[in-house]
Write an enzyme that holds these catalytic residues in place. Structure first.
Site, mmCIF file in Angstrom:
data_model
loop_
_atom_site.group_PDB
_atom_site.id
_atom_site.type_symbol
_atom_site.label_atom_id
_atom_site.label_comp_id
_atom_site.label_asym_id
_atom_site.label_seq_id
_atom_site.Cartn_x
_atom_site.Cartn_y
_atom_site.Cartn_z
ATOM 1 C CD GLN A 92 -2.959 -1.061 2.290
ATOM 2 O OE1 GLN A 92 -2.705 -1.717 3.285
ATOM 3 N NE2 GLN A 92 -4.040 -0.309 2.196
ATOM 4 C CG HIS A 194 -0.806 -6.186 5.422
ATOM 5 N ND1 HIS A 194 -0.907 -5.400 6.548
ATOM 6 C CD2 HIS A 194 -1.957 -5.970 4.731
ATOM 7 C CE1 HIS A 194 -2.052 -4.742 6.532
ATOM 8 N NE2 HIS A 194 -2.705 -5.075 5.425
ATOM 9 C CD GLU A 240 -7.464 -6.386 8.605
ATOM 10 O OE1 GLU A 240 -7.689 -6.337 7.380
ATOM 11 O OE2 GLU A 240 -7.779 -5.484 9.384
ATOM 12 C CD GLU A 456 -4.996 -2.669 9.863
ATOM 13 O OE1 GLU A 456 -6.111 -2.369 9.371
ATOM 14 O OE2 GLU A 456 -4.208 -3.450 9.315
ATOM 15 C CD1 TRP A 504 -5.720 2.217 7.612
ATOM 16 C CD2 TRP A 504 -4.028 0.827 8.089
ATOM 17 N NE1 TRP A 504 -5.180 1.813 6.425
ATOM 18 C CE2 TRP A 504 -4.141 0.960 6.691
ATOM 19 C CE3 TRP A 504 -3.024 0.008 8.612
ATOM 20 C CZ2 TRP A 504 -3.290 0.294 5.808
ATOM 21 C CZ3 TRP A 504 -2.181 -0.653 7.739
ATOM 22 C CH2 TRP A 504 -2.316 -0.513 6.353
ATOM 23 C CD GLU A 511 -6.651 2.379 2.388
ATOM 24 O OE1 GLU A 511 -7.186 1.275 2.569
ATOM 25 O OE2 GLU A 511 -5.773 2.835 3.135
ATOM 26 C CD1 TRP A 512 -6.596 -2.692 1.153
ATOM 27 C CD2 TRP A 512 -5.139 -3.731 -0.181
ATOM 28 N NE1 TRP A 512 -5.503 -3.043 1.918
ATOM 29 C CE2 TRP A 512 -4.599 -3.678 1.127
ATOM 30 C CE3 TRP A 512 -4.393 -4.343 -1.184
ATOM 31 C CZ2 TRP A 512 -3.359 -4.219 1.445
ATOM 32 C CZ3 TRP A 512 -3.159 -4.884 -0.875
ATOM 33 C CH2 TRP A 512 -2.650 -4.817 0.422
ATOM 34 C CG PHE A 520 -8.169 4.510 5.895
ATOM 35 C CD1 PHE A 520 -8.876 4.141 7.036
ATOM 36 C CD2 PHE A 520 -8.708 4.192 4.661
ATOM 37 C CE1 PHE A 520 -10.087 3.486 6.945
ATOM 38 C CE2 PHE A 520 -9.920 3.537 4.558
ATOM 39 C CZ PHE A 520 -10.621 3.181 5.704
#
Length: 568
Positions: A92, A194, A240, A456, A504, A511-512, A520
């Site tokens: 990211q 991640h 996650e 986060e 976060w 952001e994906w 963010f």
């Protein structure tokens, strides 16, 4: 690692996905034809109460309202050992996707091959350019008075082919970052993985769908321990896994983008009812192997800690009824218990076993013994909460991840018609600090009160918000963070062993599925000015918040101390 999805989600897929396809896909299973928005979450049929909810705090109201001066948290509410910091992830922020010997990751492949799956058609090729500007990131942390920084290692940067010969230039980059952090008095917390698996392993055997990944991940983790372990004393094996498995193999909106034939995803050649559980099982086995290796060979002095970072969501009963109370328990267990229960107790929650059946892989006795009680620390990534509502489904209903998730729906509005909290700039995040307090107390009462870090926590700025036209005046983020820091203090006061809070994220980043349209960061990245870093209002507040002299702070937090120093 916040996220949001690009593309249109099929309203008939019924996948219990966490609301973060960039954090952008509310529990996809609840998207109706009218595109109703709901949340992430997984459910289990526990008859034991999963912790006692805390007393409701002062109502937030339907819109954002700024705290009164006496309500704003102060640094001296917490001990001097309590750590405040920020988090990021490699794909990211780093950019330099093909520089200095780096190999492609699954996210490189996904963004380049399926650009239409990203809402603005962008990718992480440059991102925030942290590969070349990491010193600016460290400076921002220093300016905010942050004591810790959580970042991840790009597997394909240090092992371009996933295995084999390491890439020394990639290792040098992380050594330089770690050394810079330490020079500035900032403690590195490292996430080993991640979401960015080497594409070479995806091509070779399907990545986390094949058990070969367990040994290859172990090799990668050992290289990290060998290369950085003399200075890095705090590790998270995976970030996650719940979100990853659902979005990557159930809904197919994240790399590698797999779903069942007939569903709308990048690669409709998978099995949305089995592959999420298969991938998750291999993640847990890889975690166990890496932690066992770490404890046997890379923590000889006992001064290092290792754990996993879990995505979690808070839940309240839709209404005051036994069925909705049970729905809440199932929601918490499927959302948090899928990966937490195995690393604490060695197996999945009973409800998952009973509802999913043979689609949920079995652990051997040896694997169970290896898994249980391995974590020294736990990371919780918390953003929002929902109401859980019991749903009756006939016994002959076709299985889906939704019905596995157990006869419960996830609602933003309760039976009284009120939303659970004010909606933020990101549609799936409703502000509900009490949900964080409740989850921390569940960790205390149900899971033995392990040392916890909030790894986060935050919200996004979005383009076009009329209440925040200036990207540097992020007052909504500041209000959100202040309320959640207070929620952490509420849990500590009730005995939860919380050791730190990571916002976060440190900087605006890719952001994906939402690309760069959702920000963010505490720090603004000016894309029109060479990715220049600019502190937002929230960052300047942290600078003041963290300026309290340590001599004025308590010595310990709940009689628990934490290792916050490293040897160079």
């Amino acid at each position: 690692m916040a996220l949001l999805v690009g593309g249109t989600l099929n309203p008939t897929t019924h996948l219990s996905l966490r609301s973060r396809a960039g954090r952008n896909s509310e529990n996809v299973w609840l998207r109706s034809a009218a595109s109703s928005q709901t949340s992430k979450g997984r459910f289990c049929n526990l008859t034991v109460r999963a912790g006692t909810p805390s007393k409701p705090s002062e109502p937030i109201g339907p819109v954002f309202t700024k705290l009164k001066p006496w309500q704003i948290p102060k640094r001296d509410w917490f001990s001097k050992d309590f750590l405040f910091g920020a988090s990021t992830s490699a794909y990211q922020i780093e950019g330099a996707w093909n520089e200095d010997g780096k190999g492609p990751s699954t996210w490189d492949h996904f963004c380049h091959t399926y650009p239409e799956r990203i809402s603005d058609g962008t990718n992480g090729d440059v991102a925030a350019n942290s590969y070349h500007m990491y010193e600016e990131d460290v400076k921002a942390l220093k300016d905010m008075g942050m004591k810790v920084y959580r970042f991840s290692i790009s597997w394909s940067r240090i092992l371009p082919n996933g295995t084999g010969k390491p890439n020394q230039k990639g290792i040098d980059y992380y050594n330089n970052l770690i050394n810079s952090l330490i020079r500035h008095g900032i403690v590195p917390y490292v996430t080993i993985w991640h979401w960015d698996t080497p594409q070479a392993l995806e091509d070779k055997y399907g990545g986390f769908l094949d058990k070969q990944i367990v040994n290859d991940y172990k090799y990668f983790a050992e290289l990290c321990f060998q290369s950085f372990g003399d200075r890095v004393k705090n590790w998270f094996t995976f970030n996650e896994p719940h979100t990853y498995c659902c979005f990557s193999y159930g809904e197919g909106i994240h790399a590698p983008g797999r779903c069942s034939p007939g569903l709308d995803c990048a690669v409709p050649e998978g099995d949305s009812l089995r592959e999420p559980y298969t991938a998750g099982h291999h993640i847990l086995l890889a975690h166990a192997e890496a932690v066992e290796l770490f404890k046997a060979h890379y923590n000889k002095h006992g001064d290092s800690k290792i754990g996993m970072a879990f995505d979690v969501m808070g839940y309240e009963p839709y209404q005051d009824s036994f069925l909705d109370d049970q729905a809440r328990e199932r929601s918490i267990d499927y959302n948090m218990g899928w990966f937490l229960e195995p690393v604490v107790r060695g197996d999945y929650p009973f409800s998952m076993r009973s509802l999913i059946g043979d689609r949920l892989p079995m652990f051997t006795k040896e694997e169970q013994e290896k898994l249980g009680s391995l974590c020294d620390i736990m990371g919780l990534n918390y953003y929002t909460s929902r109401f859980s509502k019991h749903v009756d489904i006939s016994s002959d209903y076709t299985p889906t991840l939704n019905t596995d998730d157990a006869y419960a729906s996830s609602e933003t509005t309760g039976s009284d018609g009120n939303e659970i909290g004010p909606i933020t700039g990101t549609y799936w995040i409703y502000m509900y600090p009490k949900g964080l307090t409740d989850l921390l107390l569940i960790m205390k009462e149900k899971y033995g009160n392990p040392p916890i870090f909030i790894t986060e926590n935050g919200i996004a700025d979005v383009e076009g918000d009329p209440e925040m036209p200036d990207p540097l005046d992020d007052w909504k983020r500041l209000d959100y963070l202040q309320r959640h820091i207070s929620a952490v203090k509420d849990a500590i006061d009730q005995g939860a062993d919380v050791r730190g809070h990571f916002t976060w994220g440190l900087i605006d980043n890719f952001e994906w599925g939402s690309g760069y349209s959702s920000r963010f960061g505490l720090v603004y990245i000016d894309k029109e000015d060479g990715n220049k870093r600019k502190l937002k209002k929230s960052a300047k507040w942290f600078a003041k918040f963290n300026s309290v002299p340590k001599t004025l702070l308590k010595t310990t937090n709940n009689n628990a101390t934490v290792t916050a120093s490293v040897s160079v």
